[in-house]
Design a protein around this motif. Structure first.
Motif, PDB file in Angstrom:
ATOM      1  N   ASN A 185       0.711  -1.087  -0.012  1.00 16.29           N
ATOM      2  CA  ASN A 185       0.007  -0.020  -0.048  1.00 16.29           C
ATOM      3  C   ASN A 185       0.910   1.205  -0.061  1.00 16.29           C
ATOM      4  O   ASN A 185       0.699   2.064  -0.550  1.00 16.29           O
ATOM      5  CB  ASN A 185      -1.066   0.014   1.117  1.00 16.29           C
ATOM      6  CG  ASN A 185      -1.748   1.106   1.136  1.00 16.29           C
ATOM      7  OD1 ASN A 185      -1.430   2.211   1.731  1.00 16.29           O
ATOM      8  ND2 ASN A 185      -2.961   1.137   0.946  1.00 16.29           N
ATOM      9  N   GLU A 186       1.742   1.302   0.812  1.00 17.40           N
ATOM     10  CA  GLU A 186       2.716   2.510   0.933  1.00 17.40           C
ATOM     11  C   GLU A 186       3.560   2.600  -0.292  1.00 17.40           C
ATOM     12  O   GLU A 186       3.881   3.802  -0.587  1.00 17.40           O
ATOM     13  CB  GLU A 186       3.566   2.284   2.166  1.00 17.40           C
ATOM     14  CG  GLU A 186       4.413   3.383   2.512  1.00 17.40           C
ATOM     15  CD  GLU A 186       5.078   3.361   3.762  1.00 17.40           C
ATOM     16  OE1 GLU A 186       6.200   4.142   3.977  1.00 17.40           O
ATOM     17  OE2 GLU A 186       5.035   2.583   4.523  1.00 17.40           O
ATOM     18  N   LEU A 187       3.984   1.600  -0.773  1.00 17.78           N
ATOM     19  CA  LEU A 187       4.782   1.448  -1.992  1.00 17.78           C
ATOM     20  C   LEU A 187       4.072   2.158  -3.243  1.00 17.78           C
ATOM     21  O   LEU A 187       4.335   3.018  -4.013  1.00 17.78           O
ATOM     22  CB  LEU A 187       5.285   0.170  -2.231  1.00 17.78           C
ATOM     23  CG  LEU A 187       6.476   0.191  -3.431  1.00 17.78           C
ATOM     24  CD1 LEU A 187       7.556   0.838  -3.221  1.00 17.78           C
ATOM     25  CD2 LEU A 187       6.479  -1.469  -3.741  1.00 17.78           C
ATOM     26  N   LEU A 188       2.922   1.621  -3.168  1.00 11.42           N
ATOM     27  CA  LEU A 188       2.084   1.931  -4.597  1.00 11.42           C
ATOM     28  C   LEU A 188       1.380   3.528  -4.504  1.00 11.42           C
ATOM     29  O   LEU A 188       1.473   4.226  -5.333  1.00 11.42           O
ATOM     30  CB  LEU A 188       0.926   0.866  -4.753  1.00 11.42           C
ATOM     31  CG  LEU A 188       1.423  -0.606  -5.114  1.00 11.42           C
ATOM     32  CD1 LEU A 188       0.582  -1.638  -5.341  1.00 11.42           C
ATOM     33  CD2 LEU A 188       2.438  -0.345  -6.382  1.00 11.42           C
ATOM     34  N   THR A 189       0.859   3.809  -3.302  1.00 10.35           N
ATOM     35  CA  THR A 189       0.250   5.002  -3.127  1.00 10.35           C
ATOM     36  C   THR A 189       1.495   6.218  -3.186  1.00 10.35           C
ATOM     37  O   THR A 189       1.191   7.247  -3.643  1.00 10.35           O
ATOM     38  CB  THR A 189      -0.390   5.003  -1.756  1.00 10.35           C
ATOM     39  OG1 THR A 189       0.576   4.618  -0.651  1.00 10.35           O
ATOM     40  CG2 THR A 189      -1.668   4.255  -1.744  1.00 10.35           C
TER      41      THR A 189
END
Length: 299
Positions: free
Chosen positions: A204-208
């Motif tokens: 989540n953190e990587l893609l957002t």
């Protein structure tokens, strides 16, 4: 109680039915051999041989004891062999934790390679998320784990096993399914199924972060933790998703995958974690086997 050396003396005499030849086979002289047999008979309280000046034969008790003696010697040899194999890391038992997404390609190959290269090691598999594995490792409920996020803790070994690109999962009839050279900008405004935020799932953190860096605002319709569930919803036409490349081995009737350029550093990673104070010799043998599998898949 009798000793293994006495059993070896007895079975050799029983095989030769001659004390001189038996002593030669055992690399000893005849008088000590005779004393060993006499001591064994005394301890058992029975005569094992009938002796005469011309022959040596087994008594009924001797014939019955021979079967058991041979079995005891075989078990003793097997026990010694097992102990040596365990000490060399060739035998034993280990518990391996893994995240569900590792089963798409990596874990099955690890298990297959281990069965071939380490047939004496029994591997018990436990599916857990990264947080559960970290707790289980601290409590010694697992010997090593395959996780999505690194574990930085004193006494814990951690190394990155695999880095793989993300691919775009989409319905086969979607307009992007036939488009060449897809980039992250193609996701702007698209209905999108994103990994849910969690402390043990970094996607989540990587893609957002990727979307923010490129000014991309997809229309997020679902936040989910399971790659399999995400792909099932993509198959149902609910949206697009970015998933690790290994997940493209999953097949649904309406599901397709396309390579997409997301830029340097946007990779899915698998980490291996273990306790550095684990003294199980089989652990290091399996660690090496897992590294070899990872290297072969990355080549």
């Amino acid at each position: 109680m009798f000793e293994l050396s006495q059993l070896r003396c007895f079975t050799t005499v029983a095989a030769e039915l001659n004390f001189r030849r038996a002593a030669e086979r055992l690399n000893m002289t005849q008088p000590p051999l005779s004393r060993q047999i006499q001591l064994l008979e005394h301890q058992l309280g029975v005569a094992l041989f009938t002796r005469s000046t011309r022959s040596v034969t087994l008594t009924a008790a001797g014939r019955a004891f021979l079967v058991e003696a041979q079995s005891l010697l075989a078990h003793a040899e097997q026990a010694a062999l097992t102990a040596r194999r365990v000490a060399r890391g060739e035998a034993g038992a280990l518990t391996l934790g893994f995240v569900a997404s590792a089963v798409y390609e990596f874990l099955p190959q690890v298990v297959a390679d281990a069965r071939t290269g380490l047939p004496g090691i029994d591997i018990a598999l436990h599916e857990m998320n990264t947080f559960e594995q970290q707790e289980a490792l601290r409590a010694r409920r697992i010997d090593l784990g395959i996780v999505r996020a690194p574990m930085q803790h004193p006494g814990i070994g951690c190394e990155c096993l695999l880095r793989e690109p993300f691919v775009l999962a989409l319905p086969r009839q979607h307009p992007l399914a036939d488009q060449e050279d897809l980039g992250v900008e193609a996701l702007h405004g698209q209905p999108f199924i994103l990994y849910a935020h969690s402390a043990w799932q970094p996607f989540n953190e990587l893609l957002t972060g990727l979307f923010r860096a490129h000014g991309i605002v997809p229309d997020v319709v679902q936040l989910l933790g399971s790659t399999l569930t995400i792909l099932a919803l993509v198959d149902a036409g609910m949206g697009l998703a970015l998933v690790p490349h290994s997940a493209s081995r999953i097949r649904f009737e309406n599901l397709g995958f396309r390579p997409i350029e997301l830029g340097a550093g946007i990779r899915s990673e698998l980490y291996l974690i273990w306790r550095e104070d684990n003294d199980n010799p089989a652990l290091h043998a399996l660690l090496d086997a897992i590294r070899q599998t990872a290297g072969a898949l990355s080549a």
